[in-house]
Design a protein around this motif. Structure first.
Motif, short mmCIF file in Angstrom:
data_model
loop_
_atom_site.label_atom_id
_atom_site.label_comp_id
_atom_site.label_asym_id
_atom_site.label_seq_id
_atom_site.Cartn_x
_atom_site.Cartn_y
_atom_site.Cartn_z
N LEU A 408 0.69 -1.30 0.16
CA LEU A 408 0.05 -0.02 0.00
C LEU A 408 0.92 1.35 0.02
O LEU A 408 0.59 2.25 -0.71
N TYR A 409 1.99 1.18 0.88
CA TYR A 409 2.92 2.39 0.95
C TYR A 409 3.52 2.73 -0.69
O TYR A 409 3.72 3.94 -1.12
N ASP A 410 3.92 1.61 -1.17
CA ASP A 410 4.59 1.83 -2.35
C ASP A 410 3.60 1.95 -3.68
O ASP A 410 4.00 2.99 -4.39
N ARG A 411 2.40 1.55 -3.68
CA ARG A 411 1.54 1.88 -4.89
C ARG A 411 0.50 2.62 -4.51
O ARG A 411 -0.21 3.14 -5.47
N VAL A 412 0.31 3.17 -3.35
CA VAL A 412 -0.86 4.10 -3.01
C VAL A 412 -0.07 5.48 -2.50
O VAL A 412 -0.60 6.54 -3.16
N PHE A 413 0.37 5.39 -1.53
CA PHE A 413 0.88 6.34 -0.72
C PHE A 413 2.05 7.27 -1.51
O PHE A 413 1.76 8.36 -1.63
N VAL A 414 3.13 6.59 -1.92
CA VAL A 414 4.09 7.18 -2.76
C VAL A 414 3.71 7.88 -3.96
O VAL A 414 4.07 9.16 -4.28
N PRO A 415 2.83 7.20 -4.78
CA PRO A 415 1.95 8.06 -5.97
C PRO A 415 1.39 9.59 -5.38
O PRO A 415 1.57 10.26 -5.94
N ALA A 416 0.64 9.11 -4.45
CA ALA A 416 -0.17 10.35 -4.01
C ALA A 416 0.75 11.41 -3.77
O ALA A 416 0.61 12.71 -3.72
N ALA A 417 1.80 10.95 -2.40
CA ALA A 417 2.80 12.16 -2.13
C ALA A 417 3.53 12.70 -3.11
O ALA A 417 3.88 13.84 -3.00
N GLY A 422 6.31 16.46 -5.14
CA GLY A 422 7.05 16.48 -6.36
C GLY A 422 8.35 15.87 -6.24
O GLY A 422 9.25 15.73 -7.06
N LYS A 423 8.28 15.09 -5.18
CA LYS A 423 9.71 14.18 -5.00
C LYS A 423 9.58 12.72 -5.37
O LYS A 423 8.39 12.30 -5.71
N GLU A 424 10.38 12.19 -5.88
CA GLU A 424 10.30 10.82 -6.63
C GLU A 424 9.82 9.71 -5.59
O GLU A 424 9.12 8.95 -5.86
N LYS A 425 10.27 9.88 -4.37
CA LYS A 425 9.81 8.67 -3.45
C LYS A 425 8.71 9.31 -2.41
O LYS A 425 8.46 8.90 -1.40
N GLY A 426 7.94 10.61 -2.91
CA GLY A 426 7.17 11.01 -2.06
C GLY A 426 7.61 11.66 -0.86
O GLY A 426 7.19 12.91 -0.95
N VAL A 427 8.21 11.37 -0.14
CA VAL A 427 8.79 12.01 0.91
C VAL A 427 10.13 11.59 1.08
O VAL A 427 10.64 10.39 0.89
N SER A 428 10.94 12.30 1.97
CA SER A 428 12.57 12.05 1.88
C SER A 428 12.73 10.72 2.86
O SER A 428 11.77 10.56 3.64
N GLU A 429 13.85 10.34 2.83
CA GLU A 429 14.18 9.23 3.74
C GLU A 429 13.93 9.64 5.32
O GLU A 429 13.45 8.72 6.11
N LEU A 430 14.52 10.87 5.68
CA LEU A 430 14.48 11.32 7.02
C LEU A 430 13.00 11.54 7.30
O LEU A 430 12.79 11.44 8.56
N GLN A 431 12.25 12.25 6.65
CA GLN A 431 10.75 12.40 6.90
C GLN A 431 10.14 10.89 7.22
O GLN A 431 9.47 11.04 8.08
N ARG A 432 10.41 10.17 6.21
CA ARG A 432 9.58 8.65 6.54
C ARG A 432 10.23 8.21 7.96
O ARG A 432 9.43 7.54 8.66
N VAL A 433 11.63 8.25 8.14
CA VAL A 433 12.00 7.64 9.49
C VAL A 433 11.53 8.53 10.76
O VAL A 433 10.98 8.07 11.66
N GLY A 434 11.54 9.87 10.60
CA GLY A 434 10.84 10.66 11.63
C GLY A 434 9.22 10.45 12.03
O GLY A 434 8.72 10.43 13.08
N ILE A 435 8.45 10.14 10.57
CA ILE A 435 7.14 9.72 10.99
C ILE A 435 6.84 8.33 11.77
O ILE A 435 6.20 8.04 12.74
N GLY A 436 7.92 7.36 11.33
CA GLY A 436 8.14 5.93 11.85
C GLY A 436 8.30 6.15 13.38
O GLY A 436 8.00 5.26 14.13
#
Length: 581
Positions: A408-417, A422-436
């Motif tokens: 779901l993260y790869d196919r739904v969240f990333v395209p929406a984000a 405008g980022k290829e991965k939706g959010v940066s690696e550090l943003q993803r880690v911070g939310i986690g």
């Protein structure tokens, strides 16, 4: 025999055809077959080899996860350890299992190679699993002298557990990389197949975790630990047999030394020149030309102005003839003179360390899944309808959350984000880690609320000992699973993307070291809490009878520490400057 003759004739015919080039017959990455000859594409590697590697991984994970997710129950119910001692024993063993892969990776890269390391370590792991099973069989074998039985059981069990940790140290870091070795990076068709291999690898791990936390735990609880551990011995032995049986289909790579050696060379060289002044012009520092043999496969990195102490390793001095050695790059002693690129590799590790340190706490919380969460579950009503659910099986909610959210993260969240940021991965690696990292705080808060309600139900009518349903634990397990999807994958992506080419393996291994450090941190916190809360004869926060303790306060304390850790991470992340910016 006929099949082998036909294959040899086919190979000879292909080699004799003038229209077929050698690179179309052999791999282009220099890999070898089992006999040490150049690997033939049509007989080695690819999915024909990876099927066996994934099978080995599945059996390995079934065996290791099966003993890990229910170990606390075995220590308390069979060996009679207290809740705190059992939780500490588990965390220490789990942390050791996470730190031994670093040693295994060094041995594999520097000396034995991945395949030999896996076979030797796997054999040690099977022997360790046999020892663990023997500890469960002792009460059945020894019926007369029971005085020292528990001591003998405990000794044999922990001897086996730490042999398993050694086996895990060789198997865990090598299986994934050995699988990736089976695809030729010089062949576009094979290179494109490497991505699906990683997907199936992660899928295999989670499937094994799901089966072990339900099926194997169920066998242990209903048919005894002796049978459960015997099954795990058979699974690990079967996995090792599958690995060895397919030896002729694998591709092997020569060992090229550990990249950790490059790190220590910089440190030693810099210390030796601690009293030498840096040149005003950084171009005077030693650097090897990109076409030099020592730079093969290494990305050249430009000099940076911070962490100048390590720059001393690249100073060319005349007192020890390094100037003459530098004129012939292949002759210089790397323990006395290092290239700028080598120095910058160490600097990257140092810059990433604060980020890594804040991630450690996440794994201290993850350790609760197999320790205090299980202990909490044993004091709750485990009956769902007509079925009794083993408390350790509640970790299924953690695994299912990961299995569902990854696609779901790869196919739904990333395209929406991606459309929003405008980022290829939706959010940066550090943003993803911070939310986690926010997820453990919520998970611990949920666990504390459940424990408060459990205590209230149990103490409201002491004679009835009312228990609330075990299913109330589901949210805390699911929140830990959300954190794993975000933090675990995000930090691996961060370390890998920030690392220079020559340090990819080392930086990726930081994730395993973080798991180990988190386990040790959890053990230390449990020890401190036990010491602080049992003063004056008090039962403490985590006594054997949780109805006499305050496990909820321990969870609230951990949630508070999680908030402080999250603030520390945000501070470090905002100050961190990506090397690719």
């Amino acid at each position: 025999m006929g099949s082998g003759s036909e294959q040899r004739e086919q190979t000879v015919a292909l080699l004799n055809r003038p229209t077929i080039k050698a690179e179309e017959i052999y791999t282009s990455d220099g890999s070898l077959d089992f006999k040490g000859n150049p690997a033939l594409k049509h007989r080695t590697g690819g999915w024909r080899a990876c099927r066996f590697i994934l099978g080995t991984e599945f059996c390995y994970c079934l065996a290791i996860f099966g003993i890990g997710c229910n170990l606390v129950t075995y220590l308390t119910a069979v060996l009679g350890e207290s809740n705190v001692v059992a939780a500490r024993s588990f965390s220490t063993w789990a942390a050791t299992c996470s730190i031994t892969p670093l040693a295994g990776a060094i041995v594999a890269d520097s000396y034995w190679g991945r395949y030999r390391t896996m076979v030797i370590a796997g054999s040690v792991g099977v022997a360790g699993m046999l020892m663990a099973a023997l500890s469960a069989y002792l009460p059945l074998l020894i019926r007369n002298d029971m005085s020292n039985l528990v001591w003998a059981q405990e000794f044999i069990l922990f001897l086996g557990l730490y042999m398993i940790a050694i086996g895990s140290g060789g198997l865990r870091p090598c299986l994934m990389s050995f699988g990736a070795d089976q695809f030729d990076d010089g062949d576009p068709s094979e290179c494109s197949a490497k991505g699906p291999f990683f997907n199936w690898y992660i899928f295999t791990i989670n499937c094994a975790s799901l089966v072990s936390s339900t099926g194997i735990v169920w066998v242990q609880d209903h048919y005894g630990w002796a049978l459960g551990l015997t099954i795990q011995v058979a699974l690990l032995a079967a996995g090792l047999s599958v690995l060895v049986a397919a030896s002729q289909t694998y591709r092997f790579h020569r060992t090229r030394g550990s990249p950790l050696t490059r790190v220590f060379q910089v440190i030693v060289a810099a210390i030796r020149k601690y009293n030498v002044d840096l040149p005003a012009n950084s171009s005077l520092l030693h650097e090897l030309p990109e076409d030099n043999r020592a730079m093969k496969g290494i990305e050249s990195i430009e000099h940076t102005t911070d962490l100048q102490f390590f720059d001393k390793a690249a100073i060319i001095t005349t007192s020890n003839k390094e100037a003459d050695e530098a004129a012939v790059p292949a002759a210089h002693n790397p323990w006395r003179l290092c290239a700028v690129t080598q120095v910058e590799e160490l600097k990257i590790l140092v810059r990433m360390f604060p980020i890594w340190a804040t991630i450690v706490f996440f794994y201290a919380v993850s350790a609760q899944v197999s320790s205090t969460f299980v202990e909490q579950g044993t004091s709750m009503d485990a009956t769902v309808g007509s079925v009794r659910v083993p408390p350790a099986s509640m970790s299924t909610f953690d695994v299912l959350t990961v299995v569902v959210l990854v696609p779901l993260y790869d196919r739904v969240f990333v395209p929406a984000a991606r459309r929003l940021t405008g980022k290829e991965k939706g959010v940066s690696e550090l943003q993803r880690v911070g939310i986690g990292l926010a997820m453990p705080v919520l998970a611990l808060a949920a666990a504390a609320i459940v424990e408060t309600e459990r205590l209230h139900a149990a103490t409201a009518a002491p004679l009835l000992r009312t228990k609330i349903s075990l299913l109330w634990q589901a949210p805390q397990y699911a929140l830990v699973g959300v954190g794993e999807v975000l933090t675990t994958v995000g930090q691996l992506d961060f370390f890998y993307s920030q690392a220079p080419v020559a340090m990819k393996t080392v930086c990726t291994a930081l994730g395993l070291v973080a798991v180990a450090a988190g386990g040790y941190l959890n053990s230390c916190l449990l020890t401190v809490v036990q010491w602080a809360t049992t003063a004056g004869g008090s039962p403490g926060w985590i006594p054997d009878d949780l109805n006499e303790g305050r496990l909820d306060q321990f969870f609230w304390m951990m949630a508070g520490l999680g908030c402080l850790n999250l603030m520390a991470f945000v501070t470090c992340a905002t100050r961190y400057k990506s090397r690719k910016d």
